[in-house]
Motif scaffolding. Structure first.
Motif, PDB file in Angstrom:
ATOM      1  N   ASP A 134       0.858  -1.190   0.000  1.00  0.00           N
ATOM      2  CA  ASP A 134       0.000   0.000   0.000  1.00  0.00           C
ATOM      3  C   ASP A 134       0.897   1.244   0.000  1.00  0.00           C
ATOM      4  O   ASP A 134       1.708   1.415   0.922  1.00  0.00           O
ATOM      5  N   ARG A 136       0.417   4.064   0.948  1.00  0.00           N
ATOM      6  CA  ARG A 136       0.221   4.893   2.154  1.00  0.00           C
ATOM      7  C   ARG A 136       0.984   4.330   3.349  1.00  0.00           C
ATOM      8  O   ARG A 136       1.136   5.016   4.363  1.00  0.00           O
ATOM      9  N   LYS A 138       4.141   3.468   5.469  1.00  0.00           N
ATOM     10  CA  LYS A 138       5.508   3.994   5.549  1.00  0.00           C
ATOM     11  C   LYS A 138       6.470   2.847   5.864  1.00  0.00           C
ATOM     12  O   LYS A 138       6.927   2.684   6.992  1.00  0.00           O
ATOM     13  N   ASP A 188      -5.624   3.128   9.942  1.00  0.00           N
ATOM     14  CA  ASP A 188      -4.325   3.507   9.383  1.00  0.00           C
ATOM     15  C   ASP A 188      -3.216   2.746  10.106  1.00  0.00           C
ATOM     16  O   ASP A 188      -3.020   2.918  11.310  1.00  0.00           O
TER      17      ASP A 188
END
Length: 552
Positions: A134, A136, A138, A188
């Motif tokens: 993904d 997004r 990190k 998240d």
């Protein structure tokens, strides 16, 4: 034993590899703890000193060795290394690789549980892959998993992975710790609270974390391969090696990585400890920010390489417990290139290169300078920069001081700045906010270092934080991970060794020896090709030697 087969880690301490290796054993095959008189056997607590705090207790996000040491006890991959660096099953019961190398079918163990009691399934593997790829997320590990064309889960205990093209380290890449879907799904992953209170499948489960003080784990007796021999593991954050040594002598620490002078201390200091020495699978370097002048000029970098006498560092700081480094592969690696000749220590040659690059001492103050034009104004600029390294690491600070003195003799002014570990990583390394750094890499046994050297890996939080870019190296890195023939791979990586050395993106300083020390009350420590602690979960305190009842 599990040593994160495909994980590189930014090292925070001298011989920190020993720490990683020691505490990366998860649910290794072992004999379950045997009940005595119908009761659970008594087990001790193991206390380890860490110089820096962990960043993320999540293997997908963590990139530093402190986090890695903890995560490896909490999480499992599908595969792992054994003591002799053979790949064996971890969460995978078995696997089959297709003849073309592009498909792997894993059969998963059916008795693995998450620490909260939920069953481990193929859905967790699929979810982990989705998070790794993904954009997004990190993570510095995405490049390995973006090569997957499809990942299917025909049932709860089967995973079928198809690659777009041959990927030599494919099997090893599944040593990545698997994270639980039922914990992270829908939120998240970068900010999830579970990054500080992890739920894994490993031999030890999370108990508590007090920032900059300690992380505590305890034995997970429902682990799919039995109970560990140690009841509790405490990571004490002690950001100074001298203080760690005092705590070792006071018996409040059971394990630490010694500095060379500590290793040579009087034998009486180690009456209650066993010390070990063996070549670490790592190196220490001074890396340059290649996006900043003057380090964008290869003549300046090579001049500095000629101005640094590594023998002074190895003799004076390592006390001979290490050897000069020439590139990104240690001598134990089959990809190490013994034909690479290091930059000779030659201050005269360094001055010639700097003069060629336009640096001269125009005002006679002993510091080289050159004319620059900025905002329509001309001025003289000194050849001056700052060496950054982390707090508490005496070896690195001493190395920086020697380099500072050696560069000064060539007309280069180097300042030194020491920064606390967490700030060092998050505010300076990840954001590329530095001139030069002294750091180390703990390396995967597979020579693929795509994430460290490929030009596609230069974004924030990525491993190529010096912004090294060489199209020829890129092509070789891509080729090296796509072929299976070991002789061909050896040829490729030896060429990479040669090119990266010549580019002087880093000045490779030394390959250190690991110098771990363990309290004698623990039985089981053995040095093997995988390091010390490949059998950590089998360690236990000798009868009558248990120190902490809280280990129960």
């Amino acid at each position: 034993m599990k040593i994160n087969p495909r994980r590189h880690a930014v090292e925070y301490a001298y011989t920190a590899l020993a720490a990683v290796t020691l505490l990366t054993a998860s649910c290794a095959p072992r004999r379950p703890a045997a009940p005595r008189d119908g009761k659970s056997p008594a087990r001790d607590t193991f206390v380890q000193a860490l110089l820096g705090d962990a960043s993320y207790l999540n293997p997908v996000l963590a990139s530093d060795s402190a986090s890695g040491a903890v995560n490896a006890l909490v999480f499992n991959g599908l595969i792992k290394y054994d003591r002799d660096l053979n790949i064996v099953g971890d969460l995978a019961e078995s696997w089959r690789v297709s003849d073309d190398g592009k498909t792997i079918v894993f059969r998963l163990k059916k008795n693995a549980l998450w620490h909260d009691g939920a069953p481990f399934t193929s859905g967790d593997v699929k979810f982990t892959h989705e998070k790794l790829t993904d954009p997004r997320t990190k993570t510095p590990y995405a490049s390995d998993y973006l090569l997957v064309e499809s990942l299917q889960t025909p049932d709860a205990h089967t995973v079928v992975i198809r690659y777009k093209k041959p990927f030599a380290p494919a099997l090893e890449s599944w040593g990545m710790g698997i994270i639980p879907k039922h914990i992270f799904d829908g939120r998240d992953i970068n900010t999830h609270p579970a990054n500080r209170s992890p739920v894994g499948t490993g031999a030890f489960k999370f108990l508590s974390w007090k920032s900059d003080e300690r992380i505590v784990l305890e034995a997970f007796d429902q682990c799919f391969e039995g109970s560990p021999g140690i009841g509790r593991v405490i990571f004490n954050i002690v950001p100074d090696q001298s203080v760690q040594f005092l705590e070792l002598r006071n018996d409040s620490v059971d394990y630490m990585s010694l500095t060379p002078d500590q290793y040579n201390a009087y034998d009486v200091f180690f009456r209650r400890h066993d010390k070990f020495r063996y070549p670490a699978f790592q190196y220490t370097y001074m890396g340059f920010n290649l996006e900043r002048p003057p380090f964008d000029d290869i003549r300046v970098r090579r001049a500095m390489a000629h101005a640094i006498d590594k023998s002074q560092i190895i003799d004076g700081v390592l006390l001979g417990m290490g050897r000069a480094a020439t590139g990104p592969f240690p001598p134990q690696s089959w990809s190490y290139n013994p034909d690479v000749k290091d930059f000779e220590y030659n201050p005269g040659k360094a001055k010639d290169l700097l003069r060629e690059a336009g640096w001269t001492d125009s005002d006679g103050d002993g510091v080289l300078d050159r004319g620059v034009s900025k905002n329509g104004r001309n001025r003289r600029q000194n050849l001056e920069f700052t060496i950054l390294t982390n707090q508490g690491n005496k070896i690195r600070s001493m190395t920086a001081e020697i380099i500072q003195a050696q560069l000064a003799a060539t007309g280069i002014k180097a300042d030194i700045r020491i920064v606390e570990w967490s700030a060092f990583i998050h505010q300076f390394i990840n954001k590329k906010n530095f001139d030069a750094v002294i750091l180390g890499w703990s390396l995967s046994r597979d020579p693929d270092q795509y994430s460290i050297w490929h030009s596609a890996e230069t974004g924030e939080g990525k491993y190529n934080f010096v912004s090294y870019k060489n199209p020829r190296t890129d092509r070789l890195l891509e080729r090296g991970r796509s072929v299976f023939d070991k002789n061909e791979r050896r040829r490729i990586y030896r060429k990479i060794h040669e090119i990266i050395h010549a580019d002087a993106a880093y000045i490779f300083l030394y390959y250190p020896d690991a110098l771990p020390v363990v309290h004698k009350r623990f039985k089981g420590p053995q040095v093997a090709p995988a390091g010390l602690g490949w059998n950590f979960v089998e360690w236990r305190a000798a009868d009558g030697k248990i120190k902490y009842s809280s280990g129960e």
